[in-house]
Design a protein around this motif. Structure first.
Motif, PDB file in Angstrom:
ATOM      1  N   GLN A 160     -47.919 -37.407 136.542  1.00  0.00           N
ATOM      2  CA  GLN A 160     -46.888 -38.312 136.037  1.00  0.00           C
ATOM      3  C   GLN A 160     -45.691 -37.532 135.496  1.00  0.00           C
ATOM      4  N   ALA A 161     -45.956 -36.467 134.795  1.00  0.00           N
ATOM      5  CA  ALA A 161     -44.866 -35.632 134.268  1.00  0.00           C
ATOM      6  C   ALA A 161     -44.073 -34.993 135.409  1.00  0.00           C
ATOM      7  N   ALA A 162     -44.781 -34.571 136.467  1.00  0.00           N
ATOM      8  CA  ALA A 162     -44.122 -33.926 137.605  1.00  0.00           C
ATOM      9  C   ALA A 162     -43.399 -34.927 138.490  1.00  0.00           C
ATOM     10  N   PHE A 163     -43.712 -36.203 138.341  1.00  0.00           N
ATOM     11  CA  PHE A 163     -43.099 -37.258 139.155  1.00  0.00           C
ATOM     12  C   PHE A 163     -41.584 -37.297 138.961  1.00  0.00           C
ATOM     13  N   THR A 164     -41.097 -36.807 137.850  1.00  0.00           N
ATOM     14  CA  THR A 164     -39.656 -36.818 137.564  1.00  0.00           C
ATOM     15  C   THR A 164     -38.863 -35.970 138.564  1.00  0.00           C
ATOM     16  N   SER A 165     -39.537 -35.090 139.316  1.00  0.00           N
ATOM     17  CA  SER A 165     -38.843 -34.231 140.287  1.00  0.00           C
ATOM     18  C   SER A 165     -38.283 -35.023 141.457  1.00  0.00           C
ATOM     19  N   TRP A 166     -38.606 -36.304 141.521  1.00  0.00           N
ATOM     20  CA  TRP A 166     -38.152 -37.129 142.636  1.00  0.00           C
ATOM     21  C   TRP A 166     -36.754 -37.710 142.421  1.00  0.00           C
ATOM     22  N   SER A 167     -36.128 -37.406 141.292  1.00  0.00           N
ATOM     23  CA  SER A 167     -34.783 -37.943 141.034  1.00  0.00           C
ATOM     24  C   SER A 167     -33.930 -36.930 140.279  1.00  0.00           C
ATOM     25  N   LEU A 168     -32.621 -37.027 140.515  1.00  0.00           N
ATOM     26  CA  LEU A 168     -31.679 -36.200 139.755  1.00  0.00           C
ATOM     27  C   LEU A 168     -31.369 -36.836 138.411  1.00  0.00           C
ATOM     28  N   GLN A 169     -31.819 -38.088 138.239  1.00  0.00           N
ATOM     29  CA  GLN A 169     -31.643 -38.793 136.965  1.00  0.00           C
ATOM     30  C   GLN A 169     -33.000 -39.349 136.506  1.00  0.00           C
ATOM     31  N   PRO A 170     -33.920 -38.468 136.168  1.00  0.00           N
ATOM     32  CA  PRO A 170     -35.273 -38.937 135.824  1.00  0.00           C
ATOM     33  C   PRO A 170     -35.444 -39.249 134.336  1.00  0.00           C
ATOM     34  N   LYS A 171     -36.463 -40.033 134.066  1.00  0.00           N
ATOM     35  CA  LYS A 171     -36.812 -40.363 132.683  1.00  0.00           C
ATOM     36  C   LYS A 171     -38.285 -40.760 132.665  1.00  0.00           C
ATOM     37  N   GLN A 172     -39.033 -40.198 131.745  1.00  0.00           N
ATOM     38  CA  GLN A 172     -40.429 -40.589 131.607  1.00  0.00           C
ATOM     39  C   GLN A 172     -40.702 -41.108 130.201  1.00  0.00           C
ATOM     40  N   ILE A 227     -46.612 -38.625 154.646  1.00  0.00           N
ATOM     41  CA  ILE A 227     -45.371 -39.015 155.328  1.00  0.00           C
ATOM     42  C   ILE A 227     -44.223 -39.073 154.333  1.00  0.00           C
ATOM     43  N   VAL A 228     -44.477 -39.645 153.161  1.00  0.00           N
ATOM     44  CA  VAL A 228     -43.459 -39.745 152.122  1.00  0.00           C
ATOM     45  C   VAL A 228     -43.101 -38.354 151.600  1.00  0.00           C
ATOM     46  N   LEU A 229     -44.104 -37.518 151.392  1.00  0.00           N
ATOM     47  CA  LEU A 229     -43.865 -36.163 150.883  1.00  0.00           C
ATOM     48  C   LEU A 229     -43.048 -35.318 151.853  1.00  0.00           C
ATOM     49  N   ASP A 230     -43.328 -35.450 153.126  1.00  0.00           N
ATOM     50  CA  ASP A 230     -42.621 -34.652 154.138  1.00  0.00           C
ATOM     51  C   ASP A 230     -41.125 -34.955 154.165  1.00  0.00           C
ATOM     52  N   ALA A 231     -40.754 -36.122 153.668  1.00  0.00           N
ATOM     53  CA  ALA A 231     -39.336 -36.512 153.649  1.00  0.00           C
ATOM     54  C   ALA A 231     -38.736 -36.375 152.239  1.00  0.00           C
ATOM     55  N   LYS A 232     -39.407 -35.644 151.375  1.00  0.00           N
ATOM     56  CA  LYS A 232     -38.964 -35.567 149.982  1.00  0.00           C
ATOM     57  C   LYS A 232     -37.588 -34.921 149.835  1.00  0.00           C
ATOM     58  N   GLN A 233     -36.747 -35.613 149.108  1.00  0.00           N
ATOM     59  CA  GLN A 233     -35.435 -35.131 148.715  1.00  0.00           C
ATOM     60  C   GLN A 233     -35.071 -35.915 147.461  1.00  0.00           C
ATOM     61  N   PRO A 234     -34.791 -35.248 146.358  1.00  0.00           N
ATOM     62  CA  PRO A 234     -34.536 -35.966 145.102  1.00  0.00           C
ATOM     63  C   PRO A 234     -33.466 -37.043 145.261  1.00  0.00           C
ATOM     64  N   PHE A 235     -33.754 -38.224 144.712  1.00  0.00           N
ATOM     65  CA  PHE A 235     -32.811 -39.329 144.787  1.00  0.00           C
ATOM     66  C   PHE A 235     -31.657 -39.110 143.808  1.00  0.00           C
ATOM     67  N   SER A 236     -30.499 -39.634 144.185  1.00  0.00           N
ATOM     68  CA  SER A 236     -29.334 -39.526 143.292  1.00  0.00           C
ATOM     69  C   SER A 236     -29.349 -40.618 142.231  1.00  0.00           C
ATOM     70  N   PHE A 237     -30.070 -41.710 142.490  1.00  0.00           N
ATOM     71  CA  PHE A 237     -30.108 -42.821 141.539  1.00  0.00           C
ATOM     72  C   PHE A 237     -31.196 -42.588 140.477  1.00  0.00           C
ATOM     73  N   PRO A 238     -31.170 -43.355 139.386  1.00  0.00           N
ATOM     74  CA  PRO A 238     -32.144 -43.169 138.297  1.00  0.00           C
ATOM     75  C   PRO A 238     -33.570 -43.543 138.700  1.00  0.00           C
ATOM     76  N   LEU A 239     -34.513 -42.797 138.147  1.00  0.00           N
ATOM     77  CA  LEU A 239     -35.932 -43.061 138.330  1.00  0.00           C
ATOM     78  C   LEU A 239     -36.609 -43.007 136.963  1.00  0.00           C
ATOM     79  N   THR A 240     -37.158 -44.142 136.541  1.00  0.00           N
ATOM     80  CA  THR A 240     -37.856 -44.209 135.256  1.00  0.00           C
ATOM     81  C   THR A 240     -39.356 -44.277 135.509  1.00  0.00           C
ATOM     82  N   ILE A 241     -40.082 -43.365 134.886  1.00  0.00           N
ATOM     83  CA  ILE A 241     -41.537 -43.303 135.029  1.00  0.00           C
ATOM     84  C   ILE A 241     -42.166 -43.832 133.739  1.00  0.00           C
ATOM     85  N   LEU A 242     -42.806 -44.978 133.842  1.00  0.00           N
ATOM     86  CA  LEU A 242     -43.523 -45.537 132.697  1.00  0.00           C
ATOM     87  C   LEU A 242     -45.004 -45.201 132.877  1.00  0.00           C
TER      88      LEU A 242
END
Length: 322
Positions: free
Chosen positions: A282-294, A251-266
């Motif tokens: 985990q490395a690919a998780f950064t695709s969920w934001s336009l401002q990603p950081k891992q 359900i979450v994947l079907d609505a996927k659209q990169p977020f404009s806000f920051p996403l930090t992956i620890l």
């Protein structure tokens, strides 16, 4: 021959009676222990009526931003689990730790554990507790799914997300073995066997091993964690979340659209023994934001905040200051 048959029959009868007495005594012990636990197991925060049941929210801190902490699957007491974090965050930001239904001090619910129901419960609980956005969501493990869904449904309320070894929707959208509660497991719980095992220091230490032995948790909270662990054994809501994980992820994947806000992956380094699939996801998780950081967190396992609370708090605060 008949004497032996009669003797064997008596042995079997006495054996069955002995087992029945042990089971009965164990059940009485378990129920008495639960009643005794409940005397001291009083909510640390407040209970709010959400969708007809009581949901627990613990709040504190100060500031303009509220950090909402989202616990991982099976974490019996989120209030205890996140204590190393909110103690460090409180001087700088407000925080809210909620217990999903079936966890901590919250009631259980008959409602299905689908992602939209869970997300709406969270939204209503925060509102009932008087919390106001913007929120900075800090999610651990499977809590990542409800966190992303929250941001999809209420984007204007979210300032950023920090994933604390949170799994990506892509990772959870794979076939997983259903969590089943066997008759034997239920019997061991209901008759107090599991509780008795937890009287052993070795068993207790083993149960806390993946959480760094709760090194940064005060002794009084460790006691609460132990009670919560006993009270949530064989919990239908917790099992339901696991069984719904793949469906919820889709359900979450079907609505996927990169977020404009920051996403930090620890991402925990698992002391150098991380699974390849987890590492790649985990490395690919950064695709969920336009401002990603891992950040790969050294010397940590899955409960990163129990190993490196200072680092996790620092990353949360860095987003809160934006």
């Amino acid at each position: 021959m008949r004497k032996w048959a009669r003797r064997l029959g008596k042995i079997v009868v006495f054996g069955v009676l002995a087992i029945a007495l042990l089971i009965g005594a164990g059940a009485i012990y378990e129920q008495a222990s639960i009643r005794n636990d409940m005397k001291s197991y009083t909510p640390s925060g407040k209970l709010y009526k959400v969708h007809g049941e009581n949901m627990h929210v613990y709040t504190g801190g100060q500031g303009d931003v509220t950090v909402v902490m989202v616990s991982g699957w099976g974490t019996a007491s989120p209030y205890v689990d996140f204590s190393p974090l909110y103690e460090r965050l409180a001087p700088h930001v407000k925080f809210a730790v909620y217990d999903r239904f079936g966890y901590g001090y919250s009631d259980t619910t008959d409602k299905k554990r689908d992602i939209d129901t869970i997300t709406d419960e969270i939204h209503d609980a925060l509102k009932a507790a008087g919390q106001k956005p913007p929120y900075l969501l800090a999610a651990h493990s499977l809590g990542a799914l409800e966190t992303i869904r929250y941001a999809q449904k209420y984007p204007d309320e979210v300032q950023g997300i920090v994933m604390i070894d949170g799994g990506s929707p892509e990772y959870y959208n794979i076939d997983s073995e259903a969590l089943q509660s066997s008759f034997l497991n239920t019997l061991l719980i209901k008759t107090g066997v599991i509780r008795m095992l937890y009287q052993s220091d070795g068993v207790i230490e083993s149960s806390r091993a993946t959480r760094n032995g709760l090194k940064y948790v005060p002794d009084d909270l460790i006691r609460i964690d132990q009670i919560a662990s006993m009270l949530t054994l064989d919990n239908a809501n917790i099992k339901g979340e696991f069984q719904q994980a793949q469906t919820n992820a889709k359900i979450v994947l079907d609505a996927k659209q990169p977020f404009s806000f920051p996403l930090t992956i620890l991402t925990a380094d698992y002391f150098g023994v991380s699974e390849e699939l987890w590492t790649k996801s985990q490395a690919a998780f950064t695709s969920w934001s336009l401002q990603p950081k891992q950040i790969v967190v050294k010397d940590a396992e899955h409960y990163v905040h129990q190993y490196q609370p200072d680092l996790v708090a620092e990353e949360i605060l860095s987003l809160a200051k934006r």
